[in-house]
Structures are given as structure tokens and as C-alpha cells.
Design a protein around this motif. Structure first.
Motif, PDB file in Angstrom:
ATOM      1  N   GLY A 230      44.242  11.143  53.120  1.00 39.11           N
ATOM      2  CA  GLY A 230      45.168  10.766  51.687  1.00 39.11           C
ATOM      3  C   GLY A 230      44.817  11.785  50.687  1.00 39.11           C
ATOM      4  O   GLY A 230      45.344  11.783  49.559  1.00 39.11           O
ATOM      5  N   GLY A 231      43.899  12.736  50.938  1.00 34.40           N
ATOM      6  CA  GLY A 231      43.864  14.039  50.120  1.00 34.40           C
ATOM      7  C   GLY A 231      44.811  15.094  50.304  1.00 34.40           C
ATOM      8  O   GLY A 231      45.821  14.860  51.160  1.00 34.40           O
ATOM      9  N   THR A 232      44.722  16.166  49.361  1.00 31.23           N
ATOM     10  CA  THR A 232      46.051  17.021  49.583  1.00 31.23           C
ATOM     11  C   THR A 232      45.995  17.865  50.752  1.00 31.23           C
ATOM     12  O   THR A 232      47.038  18.100  51.331  1.00 31.23           O
ATOM     13  CB  THR A 232      45.548  18.000  48.351  1.00 31.23           C
ATOM     14  OG1 THR A 232      44.422  18.601  48.347  1.00 31.23           O
ATOM     15  CG2 THR A 232      45.950  17.333  46.835  1.00 31.23           C
ATOM     16  N   MET A 240      53.959  18.500  56.706  1.00 32.51           N
ATOM     17  CA  MET A 240      54.542  19.418  57.551  1.00 32.51           C
ATOM     18  C   MET A 240      54.890  18.879  59.047  1.00 32.51           C
ATOM     19  O   MET A 240      55.995  19.280  59.641  1.00 32.51           O
ATOM     20  CB  MET A 240      53.724  20.628  57.605  1.00 32.51           C
ATOM     21  CG  MET A 240      53.590  21.366  56.339  1.00 32.51           C
ATOM     22  SD  MET A 240      55.058  22.081  55.582  1.00 32.51           S
ATOM     23  CE  MET A 240      54.711  22.923  54.138  1.00 32.51           C
ATOM     24  N   LEU A 241      54.186  18.102  59.409  1.00 28.97           N
ATOM     25  CA  LEU A 241      54.292  17.425  60.780  1.00 28.97           C
ATOM     26  C   LEU A 241      55.807  16.733  60.775  1.00 28.97           C
ATOM     27  O   LEU A 241      56.409  16.681  61.727  1.00 28.97           O
ATOM     28  CB  LEU A 241      53.089  16.747  61.289  1.00 28.97           C
ATOM     29  CG  LEU A 241      51.998  17.424  61.767  1.00 28.97           C
ATOM     30  CD1 LEU A 241      50.699  16.681  62.022  1.00 28.97           C
ATOM     31  CD2 LEU A 241      52.553  18.107  63.046  1.00 28.97           C
ATOM     32  N   GLY A 242      55.477  15.794  59.604  1.00 31.50           N
ATOM     33  CA  GLY A 242      56.678  14.748  59.652  1.00 31.50           C
ATOM     34  C   GLY A 242      58.087  15.553  59.318  1.00 31.50           C
ATOM     35  O   GLY A 242      58.927  15.045  59.786  1.00 31.50           O
ATOM     36  N   ARG A 243      57.914  16.722  58.729  1.00 28.24           N
ATOM     37  CA  ARG A 243      59.322  17.520  58.354  1.00 28.24           C
ATOM     38  C   ARG A 243      59.663  18.049  59.586  1.00 28.24           C
ATOM     39  O   ARG A 243      60.921  18.521  59.645  1.00 28.24           O
ATOM     40  CB  ARG A 243      59.304  18.213  57.155  1.00 28.24           C
ATOM     41  CG  ARG A 243      58.913  17.573  55.866  1.00 28.24           C
ATOM     42  CD  ARG A 243      60.085  16.755  55.280  1.00 28.24           C
ATOM     43  NE  ARG A 243      59.734  16.000  54.512  1.00 28.24           N
ATOM     44  CZ  ARG A 243      59.601  16.287  53.054  1.00 28.24           C
ATOM     45  NH1 ARG A 243      59.823  17.405  52.423  1.00 28.24           N
ATOM     46  NH2 ARG A 243      59.140  15.283  52.127  1.00 28.24           N
ATOM     47  N   SER A 244      58.866  18.331  60.571  1.00 29.75           N
ATOM     48  CA  SER A 244      59.159  19.287  61.832  1.00 29.75           C
ATOM     49  C   SER A 244      60.007  18.519  62.636  1.00 29.75           C
ATOM     50  O   SER A 244      60.500  18.989  63.717  1.00 29.75           O
ATOM     51  CB  SER A 244      57.930  19.530  62.574  1.00 29.75           C
ATOM     52  OG  SER A 244      57.453  18.437  63.242  1.00 29.75           O
ATOM     53  N   GLY A 245      60.109  17.150  62.599  1.00 24.78           N
ATOM     54  CA  GLY A 245      60.807  16.255  63.568  1.00 24.78           C
ATOM     55  C   GLY A 245      60.204  15.835  64.734  1.00 24.78           C
ATOM     56  O   GLY A 245      60.456  15.180  65.540  1.00 24.78           O
ATOM     57  N   ASN A 246      58.826  16.617  65.046  1.00 16.76           N
ATOM     58  CA  ASN A 246      58.061  16.059  66.113  1.00 16.76           C
ATOM     59  C   ASN A 246      57.414  14.584  65.988  1.00 16.76           C
ATOM     60  O   ASN A 246      56.974  14.332  64.813  1.00 16.76           O
ATOM     61  CB  ASN A 246      56.852  17.099  66.204  1.00 16.76           C
ATOM     62  CG  ASN A 246      56.283  17.298  67.668  1.00 16.76           C
ATOM     63  OD1 ASN A 246      56.776  17.775  68.521  1.00 16.76           O
ATOM     64  ND2 ASN A 246      55.076  16.506  67.894  1.00 16.76           N
ATOM     65  N   PRO A 247      57.402  13.972  66.940  1.00 14.02           N
ATOM     66  CA  PRO A 247      56.697  12.651  66.868  1.00 14.02           C
ATOM     67  C   PRO A 247      55.377  12.646  66.531  1.00 14.02           C
ATOM     68  O   PRO A 247      54.545  13.422  67.171  1.00 14.02           O
ATOM     69  CB  PRO A 247      56.796  11.966  68.320  1.00 14.02           C
ATOM     70  CG  PRO A 247      57.959  12.876  68.915  1.00 14.02           C
ATOM     71  CD  PRO A 247      57.801  14.366  68.430  1.00 14.02           C
ATOM     72  N   VAL A 248      54.816  12.291  65.365  1.00 11.86           N
ATOM     73  CA  VAL A 248      53.613  12.113  64.849  1.00 11.86           C
ATOM     74  C   VAL A 248      53.131  10.645  64.424  1.00 11.86           C
ATOM     75  O   VAL A 248      53.846  10.033  63.701  1.00 11.86           O
ATOM     76  CB  VAL A 248      53.473  13.188  63.968  1.00 11.86           C
ATOM     77  CG1 VAL A 248      54.196  12.971  62.579  1.00 11.86           C
ATOM     78  CG2 VAL A 248      51.947  13.338  63.282  1.00 11.86           C
ATOM     79  N   ALA A 250      49.913   9.453  62.074  1.00 14.46           N
ATOM     80  CA  ALA A 250      48.793   9.566  61.323  1.00 14.46           C
ATOM     81  C   ALA A 250      47.723   8.468  61.402  1.00 14.46           C
ATOM     82  O   ALA A 250      47.858   7.426  61.462  1.00 14.46           O
ATOM     83  CB  ALA A 250      49.190   9.762  59.707  1.00 14.46           C
ATOM     84  N   TYR A 251      46.337   8.912  61.401  1.00 18.53           N
ATOM     85  CA  TYR A 251      45.423   7.860  61.501  1.00 18.53           C
ATOM     86  C   TYR A 251      44.416   8.173  60.372  1.00 18.53           C
ATOM     87  O   TYR A 251      43.985   9.319  59.873  1.00 18.53           O
ATOM     88  CB  TYR A 251      44.536   8.341  62.768  1.00 18.53           C
ATOM     89  CG  TYR A 251      45.368   8.306  64.047  1.00 18.53           C
ATOM     90  CD1 TYR A 251      45.399   6.843  64.782  1.00 18.53           C
ATOM     91  CD2 TYR A 251      46.246   9.124  64.626  1.00 18.53           C
ATOM     92  CE1 TYR A 251      46.338   6.492  65.940  1.00 18.53           C
ATOM     93  CE2 TYR A 251      46.734   8.877  65.884  1.00 18.53           C
ATOM     94  CZ  TYR A 251      46.889   7.664  66.391  1.00 18.53           C
ATOM     95  OH  TYR A 251      47.812   7.484  67.687  1.00 18.53           O
ATOM     96  N   ALA A 269      51.140   8.746  51.317  1.00 23.02           N
ATOM     97  CA  ALA A 269      51.578  10.045  51.752  1.00 23.02           C
ATOM     98  C   ALA A 269      52.293   9.680  53.192  1.00 23.02           C
ATOM     99  O   ALA A 269      53.359  10.330  53.383  1.00 23.02           O
ATOM    100  CB  ALA A 269      50.394  10.847  52.319  1.00 23.02           C
ATOM    101  N   ALA A 270      51.748   8.731  54.055  1.00 21.77           N
ATOM    102  CA  ALA A 270      52.712   8.368  55.300  1.00 21.77           C
ATOM    103  C   ALA A 270      53.844   8.049  54.963  1.00 21.77           C
ATOM    104  O   ALA A 270      54.976   8.276  55.843  1.00 21.77           O
ATOM    105  CB  ALA A 270      51.845   7.272  56.139  1.00 21.77           C
ATOM    106  N   LYS A 271      54.041   7.151  54.150  1.00 19.08           N
ATOM    107  CA  LYS A 271      55.415   6.481  53.342  1.00 19.08           C
ATOM    108  C   LYS A 271      56.203   7.621  53.058  1.00 19.08           C
ATOM    109  O   LYS A 271      57.392   7.761  53.350  1.00 19.08           O
ATOM    110  CB  LYS A 271      55.315   5.428  52.714  1.00 19.08           C
ATOM    111  CG  LYS A 271      56.662   4.686  52.064  1.00 19.08           C
ATOM    112  CD  LYS A 271      56.384   3.730  51.320  1.00 19.08           C
ATOM    113  CE  LYS A 271      57.617   3.244  50.802  1.00 19.08           C
ATOM    114  NZ  LYS A 271      57.427   1.849  49.736  1.00 19.08           N
ATOM    115  N   HIS A 272      55.607   8.618  52.404  1.00 19.97           N
ATOM    116  CA  HIS A 272      56.574   9.569  51.763  1.00 19.97           C
ATOM    117  C   HIS A 272      57.327  10.440  52.735  1.00 19.97           C
ATOM    118  O   HIS A 272      58.321  10.929  52.607  1.00 19.97           O
ATOM    119  CB  HIS A 272      55.430  10.527  50.901  1.00 19.97           C
ATOM    120  CG  HIS A 272      56.357  11.481  50.017  1.00 19.97           C
ATOM    121  ND1 HIS A 272      56.899  11.306  48.931  1.00 19.97           N
ATOM    122  CD2 HIS A 272      56.278  12.925  50.233  1.00 19.97           C
ATOM    123  CE1 HIS A 272      57.459  12.421  48.346  1.00 19.97           C
ATOM    124  NE2 HIS A 272      57.075  13.389  49.178  1.00 19.97           N
TER     125      HIS A 272
END
Length: 603
Positions: A230-232, A240-248, A250-251, A269-272
Motif C-alpha cells: 500500500g506504499g508508493t 505498471m503490472l496492471g496497466r500492462s494487461g498481464n494477469p497479476v 497482488a498479495y 491501490a488494487a482497486k485503482h
């Protein structure tokens, strides 16, 4: 794993040398070498070369050749110039070479020691491994000095290890050994250019491209995991992973303790960024179940308390069938994000006070008379005391065992066999070797060694390896590192604003709540839980009793630690219990007689 030894006195060059296959040892007169599937080996007429890890190739010509032909075809041609190869590689790697013509051995580590070598010299024999406990030394004994260094740093920084006579390469260095001896060299020394000005818009655009490229070059369409505190830093990587379109996925690890949990920000962050999110709330039972295994998995004692949350995160990803995990480590240390940077700048203001005023009035009155002890003057006296102590010596004023009092903490016989000033001597050496002028860059360079290479990165690498995962550090990508070296110092710490450039460049990318949040991370509420959980208390008491039995810690100190100090200040004194417990658990987890019966006498 890789391990072996060379006996230079009897080493012979074989007439028909072929590189050993993974899992098959290469053994002949004067040499034994074994390595696993993560290493590549090649040979020419006189040199054997072994490359560990998955390095990023920084040289365009070499990168093109490897892309076209593969490492198997290209590596043999590189055997003749292994030292030159070091400057062409980046990322996580280590290099080993044997020059039979020169009868020499070379060992090299990457810029942050994420792959490294340990070694021991015994007469004409040089033994080595990528783990301190894997070095096939003729004798292996626990080093008392290293035990003290562990309590000082909460880890054992290079070049030391927990074992007597076994050394670890320092970051960005290589060793050349032969029959005459061994020499250490630095192949990488970071140079901070410290430009006075920069075009912000252009720099911000390049910065975001570099992060994006560092993330995306590690993707192949397969699902991956990512740490998300949840930090920067972690939010940027996940974004960046989310915007790449790759399945990701977050834990995140949460704690049901006030002041420790930041799951709220991880969820934001995950929702955003629209990524799958797997939160897990760690419990005291998780600690009791996993502390012994995690402690024993390291090649030497390791006391960073966030190693347990990191391991549980990585284990969640592994249990979901993933093999690769992205981590956000490095952003604070490249771009000025730790709160101590602003704190030390405040102390730096004291340098502007005229020397006559300091020497004739402030220091004598505030630190040398009863006036400085008055309630209204204590803060001023404390400021003068700290500000008049130069870095890195000033760091010792905050050190846990020094504040507790080493004579109070440790047995007299133990202290009589170690150099209590050695940790600060190492810090001074590193500080003096930093190629920078501004205070912020000198602090960053210092932290690249003691915070990243010796602490945070071993935490993540060790915990993910234990969980069966491979870890990627995109914020430590070499091109991003080079970029940070050229940023103006004021872009990293603007006045007292931490990581100013990082936040300004990403304010249209990261959620606003994360831009303005206070830094927390994966720190454990260990002291608070210890007061309430019987199983954790039993584990802690058994671990510290072992150190008392070994005559390292004083029994009166341990008794007071549990009965008096911990209940009064569980956050502060819980850290002392934690690092002591992890040392005790590491010793208990060793299987060799030398390790399990520690150091009851002077060597």
C-alpha cells in the motif's frame, strides 16, 4: 546452489575439459565444482566460466548475439575476458571463472549482492559457495565478532559471515585467488553526478517509461504475483503490472494492531489499478508455526522482522501456482523516501552555525552544564549533541544495543573477545567510499549498502526462495539506477519533502491517498503479540535462554527484558526480543555440531 574448492598447489589443467552439466560435479586433480540448474557453464581451451542468475545484458552487441544464438552458443567466446563481461551485465547475477593458464579463480557479485559468493582461504585451498553455510571449508566455527555485529545491524553485513574464516563478497566486487593469495577489487562504484538542474517534464516522462520497461520486460503473458503493502513503491509496481494487461495478483499482509496495518491502502491501490487482490491477516499462530523454518533457512542469522510477512506473501503466491513475484524494494533508497533523510538534513543545518558560537556557547552550556538537563532545554541539548556528531557516527546514537548498554546486555567474557567498534569502523569505511558530495546522495549511497544489499534484499530474496518463488526488483533496474544517479539532489529531498520527484512524477498515476500517506511497510507488531500469546512467549523464552546458556546475553538483562521493559514499551523492546529470538532459532536449526554448540570459550 553452487559450491566447490580449488587447491592451487596441485591444480592441473585437464586435457579434455568439458563444462559440467547441472547437478553433475566437475572433479579432477585440484578442483571440485558442482552447480544446479540455475547456472550456465562454458569452457574454452584454458578457461571455465559459470554464470548464475538471469542477468540483464547492458551491451547492445552482446544482447543481440544472445537473443539470436542463446547463452549456450555465446558464453564460450566470453571465457577469455570474464572481468570485461562484468560491465556488460546488470540485474541479478554472479560470475565464477577458473583460468587454468594463470592457475587462478575469479568470483564476482552483482551490484546489490542479490547473487553473491562466500569463500574461505585455507593455505593453498580456496573454497566457495553462494551460501555461507555451503562453503566446504575444512573447519567451520561460529565467529563471536559476527554475533556482536548481528546484534548491532540485525544482520551480518559483508564482508563478514557468521562463520570464522568465511568471508562474503561485497556488492559490485570480485575476487581473484591464486597460489600466492587473494585480491579483492570493485568492478562497480556508483557515481552521483549531482546536476543542479533538470527538465522536470522530460525527466518525469523518462522516469515513468523506465519503470514501465523494467516491469514489462519481465513479462511473457504468464500470471505473476506482486507484493503490495500500500506504499508508493509497491503500488507503483502493481500499477505498471496492471496497466500492462498481464494477469497479476497482488498479495498483501495485514495486522490487527493499531499503527501497523495499512491494508486499507493496499485495497485502494488494487482497486485503482484493477488487479486481483489477495489479502491475508497474519496472526501470532502464524509466527509460532513459521519462525523456526524461516530462521533456519538463511545461511546465517537474519533479524529483519518483516521477513515473516514477506515469506507468507510469497507462499500465498506459490500456493496459487505462480512462480514469479514482483517487489517494490529500492524506491526509497534511489529517490529519497526514508524519514531519516529529512531528519539528518535538520541536523545538517547545525553546520551553518558559526564555529565560535558553537564552541564557545552552545555546546559548552547545553552539553557540559546542568542547564542542558532542564526540561525546557533537553531538546536543544539533544539536538546539539546529535548535530555535532558527524555521520555516520551519528547513527550509533540510535543503535538499539548501544542505547540499552552493551555491558548491560552482554556477558563480560563475550565482550572481552570482540571489537565493539568494528561495526562503526565498517560504516565509516563505506561512508568514506561514497562518490557523492550532497548529504542526501551520501545517505542514499550508504543505504544502498546497509539497507538494501545487507538487509532488505536478502529479506525478500531469502523469503521468496524459501516459498519456491523467483523475485523481480524493477525499481532497481540498472537503467533506472543510472537515471537516479543523475537526478538533482533537491529532486530527491526538496527541503524536508521526501522523494519529491517520485511523487510529483507519479501524482497522475498513483491514487492521491497513497501519495500523501505516511510510510509503514510490513513491520510486525511482535512485541504487542508477545505479551498476549503463550506459544510465542514459549518460543521467545526458549530462544533467549539458549543465548544465556551460551553466555552471550546476561540473564539479569533477559529477565528484565521480559518482566519489566517489554510490558512498558512493547514496540521498542520487542525488537530486541525478536533479533535475539531469530539468532537462537538459527542456532537451534543448525545440524552441524559446530553450529549447534556455539561459542562458549574464546577461540
Amino acid at each position: 546452489m553452487i559450491r566447490g574448492f580449488i587447491d592451487f598447489d596441485i591444480l592441473e589443467q585437464p586435457s579434455n575439459l568439458t563444462a559440467c552439466a547441472p547437478g553433475e560435479p566437475l572433479t579432477f586433480r585440484g578442483l571440485h565444482l558442482e552447480h544446479d540448474h540455475s547456472a550456465r557453464a562454458a569452457v574454452n581451451e584454458r578457461t571455465l566460466l559459470v554464470l548464475l542468475g538471469e542477468p540483464r545484458i547492458r551491451d547492445a552487441v552482446l544482447a543481440a548475439r544472445v537473443a539470436d544464438l542463446g547463452w549456450k552458443e555465446v558464453l564460450p567466446a566470453l571465457c577469455s575476458q570474464p572481468e570485461a563481461l562484468l560491465g556488460k551485465l546488470g540485474g541479478r547475477f554472479a560470475l565464477l571463472w577458473i583460468d587454468f593458464g594463470q592457475r587462478s579463480l575469479g568470483l564476482a557479485s552483482d551490484r546489490f549482492n542479490t547473487f553473491n559468493f562466500c569463500y574461505a582461504r585455507e593455505g593453498g585451498r580456496l573454497s566457495f559457495s553462494d551460501r555461507a553455510d555451503g562453503v566446504p571449508a575444512l573447519r567451520r566455527e561460529i565467529n563471536r565478532q559476527a554475533v556482536f555485529d548481528y546484534f548491532y545491524f540485525h544482520t551480518i553485513p559483508a564482508p563478514g559471515t557468521i562463520f570464522q574464516g568465511i568471508r562474503r563478497l561485497e556488492p559490485g566486487s570480485f575476487l581473484i585467488g591464486n597460489a600466492q593469495g587473494s585480491q579483492l577489487h570493485a568492478w562497480w562504484i556508483p557515481h552521483f553526478e549531482e546536476s543542479a538542474k533538470a527538465d522536470f517534464e522530460q525527466s518525469a516522462h523518462s522516469f515513468k517509461d523506465l519503470i514501465r520497461n523494467a516491469v514489462e520486460r519481465e513479462l511473457d503473458g504468464s500470471p505473476v504475483g506482486a507484493f503490495l503493502s500500500g506504499g508508493t513503491d509497491s503500488s507503483t509496481v502493481v500499477g505498471m503490472l496492471g496497466r500492462s494487461g498481464n494477469p497479476v495478483t497482488a498479495y498483501s499482509i495485514g495486522f490487527e494492531a493499531e499503527g501497523y496495518d495499512e491494508m486499507e491502502y493496499a485495497k485502494i491501490a488494487a482497486k485503482h489499478f484493477g488487479v486481483r487482490h489477495t489479502p491475508y491477516y497474519i496472526t501470532s499462530d502464524d509466527l509460532v508455526a513459521n519462525i523456526p523454518r524461516v530462521a533456519a533457512s538463511y545461511d546465517q542469522p537474519f533479524g529483519n522482522s518483516s521477513v515473516l510477512p514477506a515469506y507468507l506473501c510469497a507462499k500465498l503466491a506459490h500456493d496459487d501456482g505462480l512462480v514469479k513475484m514482483f517487489a517494490g524494494d529500492g524506491g526509497d533508497e534511489l529517490f529519497g523516501g526514508n524519514t531519516r533523510y529529512a531528519k539528518q538534513r535538520i541536523f545538517g543545518y547545525y553546520d551553518r552555525v558559526p564555529g565560535l558560537l558553537k564552541g564557545a556557547l552552545l555546546e559548552p552550556v547545553l552539553t557540559g552544564t546542568p542547564l542542558g538537563k532542564l526540561p525546557l532545554m533537553r531538546k536543544a541539548a539533544s539536538y546539539v549533541e546529535q548535530a555535532s556528531t558527524p555521520l555516520p557516527d551519528r547513527n550509533a546514537l540510535y543503535n538499539l544495543i548501544l542505547r540499552l548498554g552493551i555491558d548491560n546486555v552482554f556477558e563480560k567474557d563475550f565482550l572481552g573477545t570482540i571489537d565493539t567498534g568494528a561495526p562503526l569502523d565498517l560504516q565509516r569505511r563505506v561512508w568514506q567510499g561514497i562518490d557523492a558530495h550532497s548529504l542526501i546522495n551520501r545517505m542514499l549511497g550508504f543505504d544502498w549498502r546497509f539497507t538494501l544489499a545487507d538487509n532488505d534484499l536478502p529479506k525478500v530474496v531469502g523469503s521468496t526462495q524459501l516459498a519456491g518463488m523467483n523475485v523481480i526488483f524493477p525499481l532497481l533496474d540498472d537503467e533506472l539506477l543510472d537515471f537516479s544517479l543523475k537526478l538533482p539532489p533537491e529532486y530527491k529531498l526538496k527541503g524536508l519533502k521526501l522523494r519529491w520527484f517520485f511523487k510529483e512524477a507519479l501524482k497522475d498515476f498513483l491514487p492521491s491517498e497513497i501519495i500523501v500517506k505516511k510510510k509503514q511497510g510490513f513491520g510486525l507488531p511482535f512485541g504487542h503479540w508477545l505479551l498476549k500469546h503463550a506459544g510465542l512467549q514459549k518460543l521467545a523464552h526458549e530462544s533467549l535462554d539458549l543465548l544465556v546458556d551460551q553466555r552471550i546475553l546476561r540473564k539479569p538483562f533477559v529477565d528484565a527484558l521480559f518482566s519489566k521493559h517489554l510490558p512498558a514499551f512493547p514496540g521498542y523492546y520487542g525488537e530486541m526480543v525478536w533479533i535475539s529470538m531469530m539468532l537462537g532459532q538459527w542456532i537451534a536449526g543448525q545440524t552441524t555440531p559446530e553450529a549447534s554448540s556455539l561459542i562458549g570459550r574464546d577461540r
